[in-house]
Structures are given as C-alpha cells and as structure tokens.
Design an enzyme around this catalytic site. Structure first.
Site, PDB file in Angstrom:
ATOM      1  N   ARG A  10       8.689  17.341  -2.384  1.00 20.90           N
ATOM      2  CA  ARG A  10       9.224  16.104  -2.939  1.00 20.90           C
ATOM      3  C   ARG A  10      10.536  15.697  -2.282  1.00 20.90           C
ATOM      4  O   ARG A  10      10.947  14.548  -2.357  1.00 20.90           O
ATOM      5  CB  ARG A  10       9.374  16.246  -4.459  1.00 20.90           C
ATOM      6  CG  ARG A  10       9.537  14.957  -5.206  1.00 20.90           C
ATOM      7  CD  ARG A  10       8.998  15.008  -6.641  1.00 20.90           C
ATOM      8  NE  ARG A  10       9.282  16.227  -7.350  1.00 20.90           N
ATOM      9  CZ  ARG A  10      10.417  16.490  -8.018  1.00 20.90           C
ATOM     10  NH1 ARG A  10      11.387  15.600  -8.044  1.00 20.90           N
ATOM     11  NH2 ARG A  10      10.561  17.638  -8.653  1.00 20.90           N
ATOM     12  N   TYR A  70       3.089 -11.376  -1.691  1.00 21.76           N
ATOM     13  CA  TYR A  70       1.893 -10.652  -2.137  1.00 21.76           C
ATOM     14  C   TYR A  70       1.850 -10.678  -3.665  1.00 21.76           C
ATOM     15  O   TYR A  70       2.878 -10.516  -4.330  1.00 21.76           O
ATOM     16  CB  TYR A  70       1.946  -9.226  -1.600  1.00 21.76           C
ATOM     17  CG  TYR A  70       0.923  -8.284  -2.192  1.00 21.76           C
ATOM     18  CD1 TYR A  70      -0.428  -8.604  -2.210  1.00 21.76           C
ATOM     19  CD2 TYR A  70       1.317  -7.070  -2.734  1.00 21.76           C
ATOM     20  CE1 TYR A  70      -1.359  -7.744  -2.754  1.00 21.76           C
ATOM     21  CE2 TYR A  70       0.396  -6.195  -3.275  1.00 21.76           C
ATOM     22  CZ  TYR A  70      -0.949  -6.540  -3.285  1.00 21.76           C
ATOM     23  OH  TYR A  70      -1.870  -5.689  -3.837  1.00 21.76           O
ATOM     24  N   LYS A  98      -2.006  -1.269   5.672  1.00 19.87           N
ATOM     25  CA  LYS A  98      -2.597  -2.356   6.438  1.00 19.87           C
ATOM     26  C   LYS A  98      -2.579  -2.045   7.942  1.00 19.87           C
ATOM     27  O   LYS A  98      -3.255  -1.132   8.398  1.00 19.87           O
ATOM     28  CB  LYS A  98      -1.866  -3.651   6.097  1.00 19.87           C
ATOM     29  CG  LYS A  98      -1.672  -3.894   4.603  1.00 19.87           C
ATOM     30  CD  LYS A  98      -2.958  -3.859   3.792  1.00 19.87           C
ATOM     31  CE  LYS A  98      -2.812  -4.415   2.391  1.00 19.87           C
ATOM     32  NZ  LYS A  98      -1.956  -3.651   1.470  1.00 19.87           N
ATOM     33  N   ASP A 153       9.370  -8.586   4.017  1.00 20.04           N
ATOM     34  CA  ASP A 153       8.065  -7.936   4.087  1.00 20.04           C
ATOM     35  C   ASP A 153       7.448  -8.295   5.431  1.00 20.04           C
ATOM     36  O   ASP A 153       7.109  -9.461   5.677  1.00 20.04           O
ATOM     37  CB  ASP A 153       7.188  -8.406   2.924  1.00 20.04           C
ATOM     38  CG  ASP A 153       5.892  -7.620   2.805  1.00 20.04           C
ATOM     39  OD1 ASP A 153       5.358  -7.181   3.848  1.00 20.04           O
ATOM     40  OD2 ASP A 153       5.388  -7.449   1.677  1.00 20.04           O
TER      41      ASP A 153
END
Length: 426
Positions: free
Chosen positions: A90, A144, A234, A209
């Site tokens: 982590r 988005y 993507k 973005d």
C-alpha cells in the site's frame, strides 16, 4: 496544435524501489517514441534483465525496525517515496513505480501517482485539496459523466461552480482548491485553450484531463496545468484489459496524493502496472495510426447525407462524435464489426450513446446544455482497416431509415472558449 516530439525531462534511469545500482550520468532529452519504449525500463540491462519483472509481493522483509520507523515517519510527513527496499504494497510497488516513471517522463512532470482507476485518481485529488480546507472546485463542462457526478453529487463534500473558460477567473474563491477541465472533452470533443485557462487560474492548481489526447498529442503541464489526469484504462493501456488511473504532477502534489492513496487503499495492482507500462511502449504508434483512420472516417461521415453533424478536435486524435439524422439507437444495434460498448482507446473500435450510458448520470438539462444531445454518438476508432470500418458504419447508418434528399450544411460547433469552426476543421 501542440504535437510534442521530445521529452521535457532527462533520460536519467529511474530509482525504482530496491534498485541500488549506480545511476549513470544524465543523458540528453529523448524523442517521445524513444521515451515511450525506454522510460521506466532504463535500469533493466544493468540488472541483467530485458523484460520488466512483475513484483506481486504485498509485504517485504526488514530486519532493521528502527530504520523502518524513520522511513514511515518520513512518508507520513511528506508523502515522498520511501528510500531503500519496499515496505508494504500500500506504500508502493516496484512494478507500479516503473509505470509512474514512464508516465511522468511522457507528460514532462516531476512525478506521477498511479491508482486503481481514473475515478480513484480524481477522488484522491479532491480529497487532498479538501484536506486543506479547499473544497470548492471550478469546472468547465463537459467532463466525463462520472467526473461530473463526483463533483456535483456531494459524496466528498465538494462544492462546484460550473462556468465557461472565460468565466474561470470570476468564479474563483478563497476556498477554491482546483480548476478542472477536460480537453478534448468527453464526449463532444470540445477543446479549451490550456494556456489561457492556466493563466485565469492564478495560483489555483489547474487539473487537465488528458485521457483523450494523451501526451502524444499534447502535454498540459507544458501549458500551465499542475495536474494531468488520465484514465489509464483507455489509451495508456490500449487493449481493453486493464483498469487504472494516474495523475502526473509536481512532487509536492504527488506527496499529498501518495498519502491519500495509502490511507484509502486505492492502489494499482502490480499486474495492472505491468500491463500499463507495456501499453505505454506502443502508445505513439497506436495513437497516430488510429488518428489517421479517424480523420478519414470523419471525412466520410461529414459527406454522408444521413449524418447531421460530425465533431473531431483540431488537435486530432482517434475520437469522433457524430449525430445521425435517424435513430442513433438503431446505429448502435446494427454494427457488427464495431463493438457497441463503453470505454475507449482500445485497439478495436467502440461506439456508444453517451446520453444513455457514460453521461446518463448527469442531469438531463445539464447534459444537453453541455452539448451532449440525445442523438450524439461517440466513436473510439481502433486499428482496423478504414474500409472495413466504413462498411460497418455505412450498413448501420442504413438501418436508421433516414435518407434526406441532399446533405445539409454542417452547423458550426464551438470549442469551449475557442473560435467558431465547422465540424470538420481541425
């Protein structure tokens, strides 16, 4: 149009966790295609490796607990990557660190922090700014759909002011922690002038973005953005088989994001890190090839009497948005080679109806005001042959039953804050 060809950072090999080999002197800046292949992998040869290893460990042995305490204290204070061997999954992972190094190199930033998804990455940014009492966000639509919902839904206590690029400066408040834009925007492909927006932000960090453009077509950090967000699912992954998100930024902001990632557990799995690093190596080739096909498909769609509007950004890229005269749902139902599915940026071509899926969660009035109409279809162009794709689109458009006697002139579309242009100018 910003079409970068050379990395903005040096080609110094990364210091991945556990790497104790000497670091060679800095090399000259490298071309984007070279950086895509080698960034995050520079240390492999001197370790006797060719392919990057996948480190699946969740924890790591340590016999010096005093040193471990010092490293944990240092991380808690600044969020900097712990020096020396890894500690716990982590806190960081060597395979994920390679992908982060590569993405930072391509975007020209000091650092990058990877997350389990793009939405986890955006959540971390909002939490990091909110922790400073800066919960107000200025946003430019469209974004988005899930990003829009996260800002407006109240889940994180965020308050958002929506405006156009010209209104950003007036929308800023003392508690504004972030300005957020997406360019080209999902799904309308509207574009903003990043330099002008960054100037309007003043001291407030601009988050851009860059999922649709990728660093192949633009580097927002070079135009003034402090944070560059990617849904790595993507184009960075590129094959529709990995979820991930990443924020490229300066080291100060990266430290805050690492602390949020550690506290929330929104970590990227090492196998996903490996797949994303592999995807980055072919990113320039994939984006440029798909962009060429998209340009030709946009030309054919614009000349087709069954299509009312075609949108393709001036910057280029492999995304197209278009509005048929007939029923868009009939087009979705009729494709056979093209896959009707959400997401984008894969090697295969995908089509979807944003008002039904990706932007359904946005209020209908807000959705339409942002240009996401009920007839709009979004096409993510892949690597298939252009004639095969066109044959499938031609057949699907025929299923709408709409055949105007003559094509109507395309209405001008407006890039957010930009000059008027016809739908096919780019």
């Amino acid at each position: 149009m910003d079409t970068p060809t050379r990395s903005h950072t040096s080609a110094t090999p990364p210091r991945t966790p556990g790497d104790t080999a000497p670091v060679p002197e800095k090399a000259a800046p490298r071309a984007l295609a070279t950086e895509a292949v080698h960034a995050g992998r520079d240390d492999l040869a001197r370790q006797g490796l060719h392919a990057p290893p996948i480190d699946l460990s969740t924890t790591y042995p340590s016999y010096d607990s005093r040193a471990e305490a010092d490293r944990v204290d240092a991380f808690a204070a600044t969020g900097a990557d712990p020096l020396g061997p890894p500690v716990y999954g982590r806190l960081g992972n060597p395979t994920v660190a390679r992908f982060e190094t590569a993405l930072a190199r391509l975007e020209g930033t000091e650092s990058a922090v990877a997350f389990a998804s793009g939405m986890a990455a955006l959540t971390a940014v909002l939490l990091a700014r909110g922790a400073l009492g800066l919960r107000h966000v200025v946003g430019v639509r469209p974004l988005y759909g899930c990003s829009d919902h996260l800002l407006t839904g109240g889940l994180l206590g965020t308050e958002v002011t929506w405006t156009d690029p010209a209104g950003i400066a007036d929308a800023l408040r003392p508690d504004t922690g972030l300005v957020m834009v997406e360019t080209p925007a999902n799904p309308t492909l509207a574009e903003v002038d990043l330099r002008a927006v960054a100037h309007a932000c003043g001291a407030v960090p601009l988050l851009a973005d860059n999922t649709f453009a990728t660093p192949v077509l633009q580097r927002p950090a070079a135009q003034g953005a402090r944070l560059v967000l990617h849904s790595a699912t993507k184009y960075l992954g590129g094959h529709g088989d990995v979820l991930g998100g990443v924020v490229a930024c300066d080291e100060e902001l990266a430290g805050a994001l690492r602390k949020i990632r550690f506290a929330t557990g929104a970590v990227l799995h090492p196998l996903a890190g490996y797949l994303l690093l592999r995807g980055v190596s072919t990113l320039p080739v994939r984006v440029r090839a798909a962009s060429a096909t998209a340009a030709e498909l946009a030309r054919r769609l614009a000349a087709d009497p069954r299509v009312a509007h075609v949108h393709r950004p001036r910057i280029g890229g492999a995304m197209i948005a278009f509005e048929p005269y007939g029923d868009p749902h009939a087009v979705i139902a009729a494709v056979r080679l093209i896959t009707p599915a959400v997401s984008l940026g894969s090697v295969d071509t995908l089509i979807q109806h944003p008002a039904s899926i990706s932007h359904r969660i946005v209020d209908a009035a807000d959705r339409r005001a942002a240009g996401v109409g009920d007839r709009l279809l979004r096409l993510s162009v892949g690597l298939e042959d252009v004639d095969d794709l066109w044959a499938d689109l031609d057949r699907a458009l025929g299923a709408t039953g709409a055949h105007p006697a003559a094509p109507m002139a395309l209405s001008p579309v407006r890039s957010a804050g930009g000059p008027r242009r016809t739908a096919e100018s780019r």
